[in-house]
Motif scaffolding. Sequence first.
Motif, PDB file in Angstrom:
ATOM      1  N   PHE A   1     101.117 -13.482  46.969  1.00 17.23           N
ATOM      2  CA  PHE A   1     101.893 -12.559  46.141  1.00 17.23           C
ATOM      3  C   PHE A   1     101.013 -11.566  45.368  1.00 17.23           C
ATOM      4  O   PHE A   1     101.501 -10.888  44.464  1.00 17.23           O
ATOM      5  CB  PHE A   1     102.753 -13.343  45.144  1.00 17.23           C
TER       6      PHE A   1
ATOM      7  N   TYR B   1     106.170 -10.305  48.503  1.00 13.37           N
ATOM      8  CA  TYR B   1     106.863  -9.157  47.903  1.00 13.37           C
ATOM      9  C   TYR B   1     106.296  -7.850  48.419  1.00 13.37           C
ATOM     10  O   TYR B   1     107.022  -6.888  48.641  1.00 13.37           O
ATOM     11  CB  TYR B   1     106.743  -9.241  46.386  1.00 13.37           C
TER      12      TYR B   1
ATOM     13  N   TYR C   1     107.978  -6.802  36.880  1.00  6.39           N
ATOM     14  CA  TYR C   1     107.498  -6.992  38.246  1.00  6.39           C
ATOM     15  C   TYR C   1     107.778  -8.419  38.713  1.00  6.39           C
ATOM     16  O   TYR C   1     108.249  -8.638  39.837  1.00  6.39           O
ATOM     17  CB  TYR C   1     106.003  -6.688  38.307  1.00  6.39           C
TER      18      TYR C   1
ATOM     19  N   THR D   1     100.652 -10.515  37.781  1.00  7.50           N
ATOM     20  CA  THR D   1     101.561  -9.402  38.064  1.00  7.50           C
ATOM     21  C   THR D   1     101.246  -8.252  37.117  1.00  7.50           C
ATOM     22  O   THR D   1     100.506  -8.425  36.150  1.00  7.50           O
ATOM     23  CB  THR D   1     103.027  -9.817  37.838  1.00  7.50           C
TER      24      THR D   1
ATOM     25  N   LEU E   1     109.978  -9.530  41.869  1.00  8.14           N
ATOM     26  CA  LEU E   1     109.378 -10.308  42.955  1.00  8.14           C
ATOM     27  C   LEU E   1     110.299 -11.456  43.348  1.00  8.14           C
ATOM     28  O   LEU E   1     110.562 -11.681  44.538  1.00  8.14           O
ATOM     29  CB  LEU E   1     108.016 -10.828  42.493  1.00  8.14           C
TER      30      LEU E   1
END
Length: 408
Positions: A275, A251, A99, A94, A103
């Motif tokens: 992701f 996300y 973040y 990430t 998510l």
Amino acid sequence: MINTVFDILTIRKDFPILNRKVNGEALVYLDNAATSQTPKMVIDAIVDYYSRYNSNIHRGVHSLSQEATEMYEEARLKIQKHFNASKSHEIIFTPGTTYGINLVANGFSALLNKGDEIIVSALEHHSNIVPWQMLCERTGAVLKVIPMDLDGKLVMDEYHNLLNPKTKLVFCNHVSNALGTINPIKEIITAAHKVGAAVLIDGAQAAPHIKADVQQLDADFYVVSGHKMCGPTGVGILYGKEEWLNKLPPYQGGGEMIAEVTFEKTTYADLPHKFEAGTPNISGGIAFGAALDYMNTIGFDAIAQYEDELLKYATDQLLTIEGLKIYGTSSEKTAVVSFNIEGIHPYDIGSILDKLGIAVRTGHHCAQPIMDFYKIPGTVRASFSFYNTKEEIDVLVAGVKRAKAMLT
């Protein structure tokens, strides 16, 4: 005794920035809870990437792409090993802790119902408060708060009273960024699981000091930022148990996170790529792996022992200053000292310290509820890392005394 491998003078030579001057004075960097400094081997890893094999990953058949992919995925394996995740695809790269939290919060929008309850602690950073407030607004869930006491510890009896069959999620930091308190997250996780709730642990402040074992903790999610751990900014990880990551929807949409795209329907890639939409911070991920190599070479037990010595020394020396009050007095804490001097605004102290080359943080530290609890506008926060020295603490104490004399 400190591990014989732990040589503070040699360690300090690894950090080029520690040689610079600020306002004509030798830099004393005591803002490590905000961002740690970066050793040369990590800087070299970034330079090496852009100098020798800069290329996009996973998609290319050419040599540079394959080299970049291999190095990036090797970093994921290093992170998996460090945090003892059971599978490498449980490590999601990430841009950072915030973040990762968002998510998970976004994913749970589809899993919560009106009247469900989620619990956060009173010691949270704003990034572990605001996303859950937004989640409650979207879903009709109810936010509950574990209270704190004057020592800066969570009131665990109240936490256990808050838990009930409506509790679906619990969120807590491993270590408070404002006070340094180490929270009893194993107890928090175990109790939450007894009522069927999932748990996310914000490990941003713990990871530089404590080597968390996510399987031993039984955490459902654990989030970390690389820049707190001698790595670069703009990269971090979300650890999630495979079963939970499979339940959450993606996300973001885009390249890399798809299996097949048509205008009628899109199917998503398997973990971890589900992701990781778009081109990631490739050099950042590789450098994060290099930072973990560096810290593990020193050893987290040695780091913890040395930093505890710094914390005790700083606490004792600062308390010799009349009118100085420390906030966060738990016996279980990392190397953070938040303090004020009666009648003086923390910003004024921080400004004078900066003129003396001393970098500290002032304000509410993105933890306004803590400051409201103590009825103060903020604190001066000195946060230490394994490359700091007792001599630097002496400089800090002398600087605080000088600031006090100038401002009273």
